[in-house]
Design a protein around this motif. Structure first.
Motif, PDB file in Angstrom:
ATOM      1  N   UNK A 218       0.841  -1.121   0.064  1.00 36.15           N
ATOM      2  CA  UNK A 218       0.169   0.030   0.113  1.00 36.15           C
ATOM      3  C   UNK A 218       0.711   1.221  -0.068  1.00 36.15           C
ATOM      4  N   UNK A 219       0.869   1.999  -1.043  1.00 36.73           N
ATOM      5  CA  UNK A 219       1.883   3.161  -1.221  1.00 36.73           C
ATOM      6  C   UNK A 219       1.160   4.322  -0.590  1.00 36.73           C
ATOM      7  N   UNK A 220       1.910   5.051   0.050  1.00 39.42           N
ATOM      8  CA  UNK A 220       1.402   6.422   0.536  1.00 39.42           C
ATOM      9  C   UNK A 220       0.652   7.335  -0.359  1.00 39.42           C
ATOM     10  N   UNK A 221       1.111   7.290  -1.622  1.00 39.77           N
ATOM     11  CA  UNK A 221       0.633   8.078  -2.417  1.00 39.77           C
ATOM     12  C   UNK A 221      -0.800   7.665  -3.063  1.00 39.77           C
ATOM     13  N   UNK A 222      -1.125   6.404  -2.701  1.00 38.27           N
ATOM     14  CA  UNK A 222      -2.249   5.815  -3.361  1.00 38.27           C
ATOM     15  C   UNK A 222      -3.411   5.923  -2.213  1.00 38.27           C
ATOM     16  N   UNK A 223      -3.240   6.359  -1.105  1.00 41.01           N
ATOM     17  CA  UNK A 223      -4.372   6.697  -0.193  1.00 41.01           C
ATOM     18  C   UNK A 223      -4.456   8.038   0.391  1.00 41.01           C
ATOM     19  N   UNK A 224      -5.688   7.976   0.864  1.00 38.95           N
ATOM     20  CA  UNK A 224      -6.196   9.231   1.751  1.00 38.95           C
ATOM     21  C   UNK A 224      -6.592   8.794   3.117  1.00 38.95           C
ATOM     22  N   UNK A 225      -6.169   9.447   4.209  1.00 37.42           N
ATOM     23  CA  UNK A 225      -6.667   8.955   5.385  1.00 37.42           C
ATOM     24  C   UNK A 225      -7.300  10.187   5.953  1.00 37.42           C
ATOM     25  N   UNK A 226      -8.684  10.081   6.319  1.00 37.07           N
ATOM     26  CA  UNK A 226      -9.527  10.998   7.181  1.00 37.07           C
ATOM     27  C   UNK A 226      -9.882  10.665   8.280  1.00 37.07           C
ATOM     28  N   UNK A 227      -9.567  11.529   9.170  1.00 36.42           N
ATOM     29  CA  UNK A 227      -9.779  11.302  10.603  1.00 36.42           C
ATOM     30  C   UNK A 227     -11.288  12.101  11.012  1.00 36.42           C
ATOM     31  N   UNK A 228     -12.339  11.406  11.761  1.00 39.86           N
ATOM     32  CA  UNK A 228     -13.364  12.287  12.278  1.00 39.86           C
ATOM     33  C   UNK A 228     -13.962  11.828  13.429  1.00 39.86           C
TER      34      UNK A 228
END
Length: 358
Positions: A218-228
């Motif tokens: 899992x590449x860092x540039x392939x994901x978005x992490x949202x916090x809520x």
């Protein structure tokens, strides 16, 4: 000699060769080589020992057959005849066990797994049924000493669930639950039904083998992490701090959420575990079209006409449509006593494999 017995002889010779290697000083001195050799030997130990038992029985049979040909005493002939009958029966039984032992193993059987349950057709009743399935699996796992870790749950105000995702850890976790994937259909009179009419609702279940870290990159540039902030039934806020995690994987469009833990880090770890398993499933099917078809084969679309199993409460019956088995013990089944059904599904798969080998 039958074809499968020739294959068994080759496996047995390899087993003896590996056993000898494990006692070799050069192999013992090379930790990596010894580990590799021991692993290969372990994979064929069970079938080799079973074959050894078969060879022993066949040797006894050969000796008894020779004895009865040479013996004229009636009592001794009777003893030899009894030995021949006993050995013949044992040999046939062992041959069937060996055929099963030679069947290809599901490489995922001994893994932990991820279970996803979602309410399907039927609105609130489907959500209530999804919760009952969740409770059924929790009880089953507790009885079989499997550890359950909640990842994410979306509850309704009436006590049902729109969706729940949880990890199951323990010996052969995936093997024990893999046949549960599909559309589960319930037929009963809802508590809110004033006319006493039977309603049909569904819930979908997906069981995925847990992927190892090394299997999926899992590449860092392939994901978005949202916090809520975590939320409860009906959107009610249950956590004033932002600990819930949502991970979006751009190449596949997969989205994973986790809000069970109060710790943002723990939620992140759980979410990545689920994402890896979904990606493992995704890439195992090579492309999006195949993946969509594979997911459909696992859980269908949730329509009432699609089902792997029907839970008919008025009749107290649960029927698995894949093997045509009906059990009239729905009250205990829905509380987690599903072992008879899972065993029957395992046997049916084995018989289908054996038929394909012939």
């Amino acid at each position: 000699m039958e074809k499968f017995l020739i294959k068994l002889q080759d496996i047995y010779e390899r087993y003896k060769e590996l056993s000898a290697k494990l006692s070799d000083a050069d192999v013992i001195a090379d930790t990596a080589l010894w580990t590799k050799t021991a692993k290969e030997q372990a994979e064929i130990t069970e079938v080799s020992q079973l074959y050894e038992e078969y060879l022993s029985v066949m040797n006894r049979l050969k000796q008894a057959d020779a004895g009865i040909r040479e013996e004229s005493d009636p009592e001794m002939r009777e003893l030899f005849l009894s030995e021949i009958e006993e050995c013949s029966a044992s040999a046939e039984k062992l041959k069937e066990e060996l055929k099963i032992a030679l069947l290809p193993k599901d490489k995922n059987d001994d893994r932990n797994c991820i279970v996803e349950i979602r309410g399907g057709a039927g609105g609130d009743e489907a959500a209530l049924f999804a919760y009952e399935l969740y409770r059924m699996y929790l009880n089953y796992c507790e009885r079989h000493r499997l550890k359950v870790e909640l990842v994410d749950i979306n509850e309704t105000e009436l006590g049902g669930i729109k969706e729940v995702v949880f990890n199951v850890n323990g010996k052969d976790a995936y093997k024990q639950l893999k046949f549960e994937s599909g559309v589960h259909r319930v037929q009963r009179v809802p508590e809110t039904e004033s006319q006493g009419r039977i309603h049909t609702s569904t819930a979908t279940v997906a069981v995925l083998p847990e992927a190892e870290d090394v299997e999926v990159e899992i590449k860092d540039e392939d994901i978005r992490i949202d916090v809520y902030r975590s939320s409860g039934a009906g959107g009610q806020k249950v956590n004033k701090t932002e600990t819930a995690i949502r991970i979006t994987h751009f190449p596949t469009g997969l989205v994973v959420t986790c809000q069970d833990e109060r710790s943002q880090l723990k939620n992140k770890d759980k979410a990545f575990k689920v994402l890896r398993s979904r990606l493992y499933d995704y890439y195992s099917t090579q492309n999006r079209a195949n993946y969509d078809e594979h997911r459909k084969s696992l859980v269908g679309r949730g329509d009432r006409s699609e089902r792997i199993r029907t839970y008919n409460f008025p009749q107290g019956r649960v029927t698995d449509h894949r093997i045509g088995l009906s059990l009239y013990s729905l009250d205990t089944f829905i509380m987690g006593d599903i072992g008879e059904m899972t065993e029957a599904l395992t046997v049916a798969e084995r018989e289908a494999q054996l038929a394909g080998e012939e």
